[in-house]
Design an enzyme around this catalytic site. Structure first.
Site, PDB file in Angstrom:
ATOM      1  N   ARG A 183       6.568 -16.125   0.272  1.00 38.48           N
ATOM      2  CA  ARG A 183       5.289 -16.767  -0.056  1.00 38.48           C
ATOM      3  C   ARG A 183       5.138 -18.128   0.621  1.00 38.48           C
ATOM      4  O   ARG A 183       4.040 -18.506   1.001  1.00 38.48           O
ATOM      5  CB  ARG A 183       5.147 -16.914  -1.569  1.00 38.48           C
ATOM      6  CG  ARG A 183       4.856 -15.584  -2.208  1.00 38.48           C
ATOM      7  CD  ARG A 183       4.670 -15.722  -3.682  1.00 38.48           C
ATOM      8  NE  ARG A 183       4.122 -14.486  -4.212  1.00 38.48           N
ATOM      9  CZ  ARG A 183       4.283 -14.091  -5.465  1.00 38.48           C
ATOM     10  NH1 ARG A 183       4.955 -14.822  -6.319  1.00 38.48           N
ATOM     11  NH2 ARG A 183       3.758 -12.951  -5.873  1.00 38.48           N
ATOM     12  N   LYS A 210       0.670   4.371 -15.227  1.00 37.56           N
ATOM     13  CA  LYS A 210      -0.352   4.677 -16.230  1.00 37.56           C
ATOM     14  C   LYS A 210      -1.751   4.900 -15.680  1.00 37.56           C
ATOM     15  O   LYS A 210      -2.204   4.152 -14.822  1.00 37.56           O
ATOM     16  CB  LYS A 210      -0.429   3.510 -17.210  1.00 37.56           C
ATOM     17  CG  LYS A 210       0.772   3.379 -18.097  1.00 37.56           C
ATOM     18  CD  LYS A 210       0.437   2.331 -19.111  1.00 37.56           C
ATOM     19  CE  LYS A 210       1.589   1.998 -20.021  1.00 37.56           C
ATOM     20  NZ  LYS A 210       1.336   0.699 -20.631  1.00 37.56           N
ATOM     21  N   GLY A 225       0.799  -4.294  -6.255  1.00 37.33           N
ATOM     22  CA  GLY A 225       1.982  -3.961  -7.034  1.00 37.33           C
ATOM     23  C   GLY A 225       3.091  -3.206  -6.331  1.00 37.33           C
ATOM     24  O   GLY A 225       3.505  -3.557  -5.232  1.00 37.33           O
ATOM     25  N   GLY A 265      -2.464  -8.222  -8.321  1.00 35.68           N
ATOM     26  CA  GLY A 265      -3.633  -8.144  -9.201  1.00 35.68           C
ATOM     27  C   GLY A 265      -4.916  -8.505  -8.488  1.00 35.68           C
ATOM     28  O   GLY A 265      -5.969  -7.905  -8.722  1.00 35.68           O
TER      29      GLY A 265
END
Ligand code: AMP
Length: 389
Positions: A20, A191, A347, A370
């Protein structure tokens, strides 16, 4: 300049992955090379969620000062550290900063005002500099003081995106507006509930949706399949039925894994077998897509001109159940080599592509989990809106 220096540290506070920081260097260097001085703001961890026993912030653990020396080494210039985010000292140090120098402010999240997007705090932050640059794509979906709210205190010509953020926006735009077809979305992960908005959105965007990972079993159950003990969200079965019907009505093809690698327990050492996804024996659970599914998915991917990939095809953290994800990563890399545009974002698929060393073989790997997910979902991110408006 708001950067995302939320890097992992070991127990001695050494940086264990400086990606980063390295990614923010071009923007920082650009300002320094142009004769500017840079004041850097970032968060590190969640200091307010992990207060010390006496209720105070754990400065030793979460101070951005851990990054001062590594950053100075990477930039080859002086980096001064200010032990506060705003205040008299910050104001003084910012005012005294000379061209070519860098000032790193203390963790923005030491202040409760940061996450609340407090106006007064934002104003104080803004007063430290002349120009606002946002290069923290990973937090662009948060309307925090340093990521969004402070932008309004700069005239439009004095607020801008950094190179990293600009590149993320450009690549997301490329897939969202006028993508070359056929356009395929690959989704996976645990999910259905996390991906509902994304799937609904894909119905209006793409030609094919490949669904793998744990989320596939809710769809297979919705179609009447016997899924054994595989991951399932029973309350999402009606939604899966609805999504399948909507896709059929819109002419979007949905591909589910015809077979699975089923294991006798959720364990890296479990016994496993390749079975039809519709007849997974009781007590067994699908932890990866099977061999036939890989071939099917591969064909769809090979014929695509635009590909978005979000979410692994199986429990890729366990080597025995990583082959499906690996096969898909290789297929995406191959399609890219043949001219397709591929974006991996949001992700764990990013982790999978990095783990396989294929990051350079796809068109773009997003740094913002996100944030990229929300962009693909069609939301206008507050950090982007604040600069553009
Ligand atoms: P997500 O964050 O939604 O992309 O989910 C990623 C996680 O889903 C990873 O940790 C995978 O291990 C997990 N996952 C993928 N496939 C399965 C599966 N078939 N059963 C259970 N977990 C899975």
């Amino acid at each position: 300049m708001r950067v995302d220096f939320n890097v992992p540290l070991d127990k001695q506070y050494n940086i264990t992955d400086d990606t980063r920081i390295r990614e923010a260097l071009p923007t920082i260097k650009h300002v320094l090379d142009g004769g500017g001085a840079v004041i850097l703001m970032s968060h590190l961890g969640r200091p307010l969620a992990k207060l010390k026993e006496d209720g105070t912030v754990n400065v030793e653990k979460f101070t951005l000062n851990h990054l001062t020396k590594p950053l100075a080494d990477m930039l080859g210039t002086t980096v001064k550290f200010c032990p506060e985010t705003v205040g008299e000292k910050a104001t003084k140090m910012a005012a005294e900063l000379k061209p070519g120098e860098v000032l790193l402010l203390e963790n923005t999240r030491f202040q409760p005002e940061e996450e609340k997007g407090d106006i007064e705090f934002s104003k104080k932050l803004a007063a430290l500099g002349d120009i606002y640059v946002n290069d923290a794509f990973g937090t662009a979906h948060r309307a925090h003081a340093s990521t969004t709210v402070m932008a309004q205190f700069f005239p439009k010509e004095n607020r801008t995106f950094g190179f990293l953020m600009e590149s993320e926006i450009k690549h997301a735009d490329k897939v969202l507006n006028n993508p070359e077809r056929p356009f395929t979305a690959i989704t996976g992960g645990a999910k259905v509930s996390d991906k509902i908005v994304l799937l609904e959105r894909f119905l209006d965007l793409v030609d094919n949706i490949i669904i793998g990972g744990g989320m596939a079993y809710t769809f297979i159950k919705a179609q009447g399949g016997q899924i054994g003990n595989s991951l399932v969200e029973d309350d999402k079965v009606p939604l899966a039925i609805d999504l399948l019907a909507k896709a059929a009505a819109k002419g979007v093809r949905i591909y589910l894994p015809v077979d699975s690698i089923a294991a006798d327990k959720f364990d890296a050492e479990a016994n496993f077998q390749n079975v039809s996804s519709n007849t997974i024996p009781d007590g067994w659970l699908g932890l990866d897509i099977g061999e036939e599914a890989r071939t099917d998915f591969n064909k769809v991917i090979a014929n695509s001109k635009t590909i978005i990939w979000n979410g692994p095809m199986g429990v890729f953290e366990m080597p025995n159940f990583a082959n499906g994800t690996k096969a898909i990563a290789l297929a995406v890399a191959e399609a890219t080599k043949n001219g397709a545009f591929s974006l991996v974002g949001g992700g764990d698929s990013v982790a999978a592509v990095n783990q396989l060393g294929l990051a350079d073989e796809v068109s773009f790997v997003s740094t913002g989990g996100g944030a990229m997910l929300e962009m693909l979902e069609g939301k206008e991110l507050p950090g982007i809106k604040a600069i553009n408006n």
